[in-house]
Structure formats: C-alpha cells, structure tokens
Design a protein around this motif. Structure first.
Motif, PDB file in Angstrom:
ATOM      1  N   HIS A 183       0.842  -1.201   0.000  1.00  0.00           N
ATOM      2  CA  HIS A 183       0.000   0.000   0.000  1.00  0.00           C
ATOM      3  C   HIS A 183       0.879   1.253   0.000  1.00  0.00           C
ATOM      4  O   HIS A 183       0.661   2.184  -0.773  1.00  0.00           O
ATOM      5  CB  HIS A 183      -0.949   0.013   1.200  1.00  0.00           C
ATOM      6  CG  HIS A 183      -1.863   1.207   1.207  1.00  0.00           C
ATOM      7  ND1 HIS A 183      -1.637   2.312   1.986  1.00  0.00           N
ATOM      8  CD2 HIS A 183      -2.988   1.484   0.485  1.00  0.00           C
ATOM      9  CE1 HIS A 183      -2.593   3.216   1.764  1.00  0.00           C
ATOM     10  NE2 HIS A 183      -3.430   2.735   0.862  1.00  0.00           N
ATOM     11  N   CYS A 250      -9.864   4.159   2.188  1.00  0.00           N
ATOM     12  CA  CYS A 250      -8.407   4.158   2.074  1.00  0.00           C
ATOM     13  C   CYS A 250      -7.851   5.314   2.904  1.00  0.00           C
ATOM     14  O   CYS A 250      -8.436   6.398   2.941  1.00  0.00           O
ATOM     15  CB  CYS A 250      -8.015   4.334   0.616  1.00  0.00           C
ATOM     16  SG  CYS A 250      -6.238   4.470   0.354  1.00  0.00           S
ATOM     17  N   ARG A 252      -5.024   6.853   2.374  1.00  0.00           N
ATOM     18  CA  ARG A 252      -4.138   7.761   1.656  1.00  0.00           C
ATOM     19  C   ARG A 252      -4.870   9.081   1.407  1.00  0.00           C
ATOM     20  O   ARG A 252      -6.019   9.079   0.953  1.00  0.00           O
ATOM     21  CB  ARG A 252      -3.683   7.159   0.318  1.00  0.00           C
ATOM     22  CG  ARG A 252      -2.551   7.968  -0.314  1.00  0.00           C
ATOM     23  CD  ARG A 252      -2.202   7.446  -1.696  1.00  0.00           C
ATOM     24  NE  ARG A 252      -1.918   6.011  -1.710  1.00  0.00           N
ATOM     25  CZ  ARG A 252      -0.781   5.461  -1.260  1.00  0.00           C
ATOM     26  NH1 ARG A 252       0.161   6.192  -0.759  1.00  0.00           N
ATOM     27  NH2 ARG A 252      -0.623   4.155  -1.331  1.00  0.00           N
ATOM     28  N   CYS A 255      -7.377   9.935  -1.609  1.00  0.00           N
ATOM     29  CA  CYS A 255      -7.854   8.730  -2.309  1.00  0.00           C
ATOM     30  C   CYS A 255      -9.279   8.412  -1.857  1.00  0.00           C
ATOM     31  O   CYS A 255      -9.579   8.427  -0.662  1.00  0.00           O
ATOM     32  CB  CYS A 255      -6.932   7.553  -2.028  1.00  0.00           C
ATOM     33  SG  CYS A 255      -7.501   6.028  -2.843  1.00  0.00           S
ATOM     34  N   CYS A 272      -5.917  -1.271  -1.770  1.00  0.00           N
ATOM     35  CA  CYS A 272      -6.824  -0.269  -2.314  1.00  0.00           C
ATOM     36  C   CYS A 272      -6.689  -0.285  -3.834  1.00  0.00           C
ATOM     37  O   CYS A 272      -5.631   0.085  -4.361  1.00  0.00           O
ATOM     38  CB  CYS A 272      -6.485   1.115  -1.773  1.00  0.00           C
ATOM     39  SG  CYS A 272      -7.418   2.418  -2.610  1.00  0.00           S
ATOM     40  N   GLU A 274      -7.853   1.625  -5.934  1.00  0.00           N
ATOM     41  CA  GLU A 274      -7.762   2.974  -6.498  1.00  0.00           C
ATOM     42  C   GLU A 274      -6.320   3.463  -6.625  1.00  0.00           C
ATOM     43  O   GLU A 274      -5.920   3.951  -7.668  1.00  0.00           O
ATOM     44  CB  GLU A 274      -8.529   3.965  -5.602  1.00  0.00           C
ATOM     45  CG  GLU A 274      -9.999   4.078  -5.906  1.00  0.00           C
ATOM     46  CD  GLU A 274     -10.283   4.506  -7.332  1.00  0.00           C
ATOM     47  OE1 GLU A 274     -10.995   3.727  -8.007  1.00  0.00           O
ATOM     48  OE2 GLU A 274      -9.779   5.583  -7.754  1.00  0.00           O
ATOM     49  N   CYS A 275      -5.586   3.362  -5.529  1.00  0.00           N
ATOM     50  CA  CYS A 275      -4.246   3.962  -5.539  1.00  0.00           C
ATOM     51  C   CYS A 275      -3.116   2.955  -5.648  1.00  0.00           C
ATOM     52  O   CYS A 275      -1.951   3.337  -5.736  1.00  0.00           O
ATOM     53  CB  CYS A 275      -4.052   4.875  -4.326  1.00  0.00           C
ATOM     54  SG  CYS A 275      -4.154   4.030  -2.750  1.00  0.00           S
TER      55      CYS A 275
HETATM   56 ZN    ZN Z   1      -6.242   4.331  -1.932  1.00  0.00          ZN
END
Ligand code: ZN
Length: 277
Positions: A183, A250, A252, A255, A272, A274-275
C-alpha cells in the motif's frame, strides 16, 4: 502470526533480561514442537550452560548457548516467549520451560502449536538457516542495493504479495506487513514481481525498510496473540493502513478508494484498487 518486527522485539527484550543467565534445565516434551530425539539432546546440552546470544534470522529466534549449541525457535501462529518470575504460576499453553539458576523460568507458550524448536550446532547455524530453513536475505540486515533487489525480482511471474511472503528471497515479511508495504509503495499485490519498473523497484525496496523500521520501533503488531519478550502488547496495529480494513476508506490522503480483500495463496490480502496499481 509474529513476523520479523515481533520476533525482533522479543529478541531485544530477551537479550536485555536473560542474556548471561545460566540454565538449570530445559523441559520441552511437546512432540508437535520438538522431536523426541531433539528434546533429549536439548536437555543434555543445555544443562548448566549460559544463554550467550539472542539472535534472529527472518522470523526465527536463535538462542545461542555456551558449549557450542544453538536453539532455533519458530513461533508459528500463536507463539510467545517471556520470563516468569520465581513463585509465579506458569501460564496456560506453556510448551517449553527454560529453568534458570536464578529461579526465573523462560517460557514458550503456544496455543495452536504451529511453532517449532530445532537444535543445531552453532558451527552449522549459517548452513542450517540457508539450506534447511531456506531463509534468504534478512530484511533488517544491511539493506540490499537496488541492483541486488532487481536481480532478486527478475524472472518472477509470481504476484508481488506472494513474492514478499517467500522467505527464500527476503526473510521476515509475513502477511500483515506485505499488505502494508505494498500500500505504501502504491503497488497492486496482484502485479507480477518481474513487471516493476526500476523506479517502482526502488520505491518498494524503500517501503520494505520503512515499514519494518517503524514496526520494530512500535514493538510489533498485536492482532490477537503476539506479546513482546516482556509479555506486553505491540503498538503498530494503530498504524495499519489496509490490513483488516476490508470495506473501509483508504487512508491515503485524497484517495476515494475502499479497501478490498482478496485471497492469494490461501492468505488474505488487503489493498486499495484505487491507488495501488
Ligand atoms: Zn487508496
């Protein structure tokens, strides 16, 4: 399951409290954890010896005895090791007891009994760790250079998460920290190990060091059973960004993703989508 930061914490604690202690006798009879032959031999070779060294390789604790023998302790899922003062009762699930001359007892507890105790001659230690235990580069040892790390990743089509768990390459990373490292490195656990660009390899290497250092500083992560060599819980669980957070936001900044759980090699991976690409 205790990973490198947890075993390193136990090692440091034990180094402080039992290094130099003399052993009266060792009781270790659980056949799931030690073979009867090794148990008999341990009784013989540990008697009246001193605990000279507390070392570690990957997730294996090494107890070095005067007299040329070393004990390799694997902690499995639920292993714990700490001293109990004279007069105190032994905790439940005690599987091995090191009776010390000063009256204390160093206990190994293990509710699920997936741990293992091996006895080796100290002269054969390095060979045993590499060949029998098949342990690669310890992740806290002087860090690998990016070139060495690139060579390690080369040709591995295995998913990144599984690569990080493979102790033959890097020794010490387990299931919790593998998810956390990926991550931070913004890498998908599903990517193949050989697909990383030079830049991604460098980031991954840096994050491995960073997560391990922070987790050691926090004295490890207690999800269920782990305790330090003083019987206390760790502190890194408050810093976990993905592990155990399925469906949650998430962490981050910026995000909008939600943490997903997938199963890789029968183990849960959290990431995650997404990121982490
Ligand atoms: Zn993320």
């Amino acid at each position: 399951m205790p990973e490198l930061p947890e075993i390193e914490t136990i090692r440091r604690d034990l180094e402080r409290v039992v290094k130099g202690a003399q052993v009266l006798r060792v009781q270790a009879e659980d056949p799931l954890l030690i073979t009867p032959a090794a148990s008999r031999k341990l009784k013989r070779v540990a008697k009246a010896q001193t605990i000279d060294r507390l070392d570690r390789c990957g997730k294996v604790l090494i107890i070095g005895l005067s007299g040329g023998w070393s004990v390799l302790q694997r902690f499995g899922m639920t292993g714990q090791m700490y001293p109990v003062q004279a007069g105190e009762t032994l905790p439940p699930h005690t599987r091995m007891v090191w009776h010390l001359v000063d009256g204390r007892r160093l206990v190994y507890r293990d509710a699920r009994r997936f741990g293992q105790t091996l006895l080796v001659r100290t002269a054969d230690l390095e060979k045993t760790l590499r060949e029998e235990c098949r342990l690669g580069h310890d992740v806290l040892e002087p860090q690998l250079t990016p070139i060495e790390f690139a060579a390690m990743l080369e040709g591995h089509r295995t998913p990144l998460k599984c690569f990080l768990l493979d102790q033959r390459y890097l020794a010490g990373i387990g299931n919790i920290y593998a998810s956390e490292i990926l991550h931070r490195a913004r890498l998908s656990p599903l990517r193949s190990a050989s697909s990383l660009s030079r830049k991604e390899q460098c980031t991954l290497l840096r994050m491995i060091g960073q997560v391990m250092d922070e987790a050691v500083a926090a004295q490890g992560t207690t999800i269920s059973d782990y305790v330090t060599g003083e019987g206390a819980t760790g502190g890194f669980q408050s810093f976990l960004r993905v592990y155990g957070r399925e469906g949650e936001r998430c962490r981050r900044r910026g995000c909008q993703g939600r943490i997903q759980r997938v199963v890789q090699a029968q183990r849960s991976t959290f990431y995650c989508p997404e990121c982490q690409r």
